[in-house]
Structure formats: C-alpha cells, structure tokens
Enzyme design. Sequence first.
Site, PDB file in Angstrom:
ATOM      1  N   SER A 113     -45.992  19.187  54.044  1.00 58.50           N
ATOM      2  CA  SER A 113     -44.632  19.700  53.883  1.00 58.50           C
ATOM      3  C   SER A 113     -43.671  18.580  53.488  1.00 58.50           C
ATOM      4  CB  SER A 113     -44.136  20.337  55.182  1.00 58.50           C
ATOM      5  OG  SER A 113     -44.943  21.425  55.544  1.00 58.50           O
ATOM      6  N   GLN A 114     -42.582  18.982  52.852  1.00 59.86           N
ATOM      7  CA  GLN A 114     -41.509  18.053  52.473  1.00 59.86           C
ATOM      8  C   GLN A 114     -40.929  17.431  53.749  1.00 59.86           C
ATOM      9  OE1 GLN A 114     -38.585  20.202  50.255  1.00 59.86           O
ATOM     10  NE2 GLN A 114     -37.106  18.529  50.324  1.00 59.86           N
TER      11      GLN A 114
END
Length: 217
Positions: free
Chosen positions: A65-66
């Site tokens: 994930s970012q």
Amino acid sequence: MQEDNYRHKGMRKILVEELKNKGISDENVLNAINAVPRHVFLDSSFLNFAYQDKAFPIGSGQTISQPFTVAFQSSLLEIKKNMKVLEIGTGSGYQACVLAEMGAKVFSIERQRKLYTKTKAFLAEFPYRIKMFLGDGNKGLPTYGPFDRILITAAAPEIPQALVDQLKVGGMMVIPLCENEEHQTMLRLTKQEDGTLKREEYGDFRFVPMLKGVGED
Ligand code: SAH
C-alpha cells in the site's frame, strides 16, 4: 535482509515530512513509518520507489500500500500498546510491521499461498510480534479473538459479519468499503454496547479487491 543505512534513513525522514504535510499528525504513526525500513520490502533495484508516496507491485498481482494509506489507516485505528490487532491482507507485511512497531500484537491473514509463504519467511527476520495465517480473512480468526482493532487492507464488497463478531465492545474496525468498481469509502466502525456499529466516513481510496477463499499465487 538488505542493509538500512544513513541514506535510507534520510529518505524515510523526507517521506515522514511529506506525510505530515499531507495531514498525518499521530506521532506514534510517524515514528513507526520513520522506524520501519520500507525499502527492504521491495526488490533492491526499486530503491528509488521505496520512499515515494506510491503503492508498488509486490508480485502475485498484489501491491504494497501507499505510505499515506498505511499512515492514514494506522491513524484511524488509534493504536495503544499491547492491543490485539487483526489485519486482513498481509501482502508484503509492511503494514503489519508498522502496527507492531506502534506496540500492537498483530495477527495477520493472507489468502494467497505463495505470498503468505514468502512474507512469513521474510517477517521472521524482524523482532516484531506478528502472527501470520493463511486463510480467508472474511472469516477472521475466531480462536484468537476478540480483537481491539481490525484493519482490512483490501477493497471489501461488504462488512464481514464474522469480523464484527470478533471485535470487542468499544473496538474499532477500519475498512475500505466498495461503493462501486473503482472507489472505496474508508470507514471506521466502532462497536457499541448493544452490538451495533457507529459509522464514520473518511473519503475515497483504492485497494485491490478482497476475495473469498484461498488462492495459490
Ligand atoms: N497490507 C499489505 C497490502 C495489502 S494488498 C501491505 O502492507 O503490503 C491486499 C492484500 O489482501 C493482498 O495481498 C491480497 O492477496 C489480500 N487479500 C485479498 N482478499 C483477502 C482475504 N479474503 N483474506 C485475506 N487476504 C486477502
């Protein structure tokens, strides 16, 4: 494991500043992002991507994930030391390490066998309290619950009832709930005394889909 040198630490400091500028203010979260070496979760040839605020492919069609998303979900969870936290979607293991660095006892479920095996071996190199499980996160972990917090890191088509059942009263679940094919609304659900859920909405996000059953990849 790849080394973590002054250059990596410097890149992390810049990332932490960027996250602060984007509105992340929880010191416990910022300290954890500063402490966990994100680059070791990616192949060494991708060092230049490791500390950009972007999601990145990790194989098996999945992504790490970012950083903003990891920080945002971690902030919503309001983690206190020794809380039992269930994560659905271990993926690279990065989010699990951030939660563990914040003091949580982490239980994390991944449904893809290859990814599970790879990440389990990799996480063994860290000093964190993380227990990994291969399975369908929709079912949770009835024998290990109830949990103080539950975090879903894939796009959920619905709120899984089994997970609501495994949440303590006063406990919180953070879940990106599908509104349509493209977007999910980030929800924080707090379990009330009477078993109902208080619902708070936190904007649009994009995750890979939460699927059913176990896959081989
Ligand atoms: N938290 C991860 C990012 C997750 S990407 C990280 O920090 O890297 C979402 C992950 O959820 C993928 O690995 C996907 O395989 C997994 N997943 C999807 N549906 C699932 C389910 N029902 N149970 C468990 N894991 C699931």
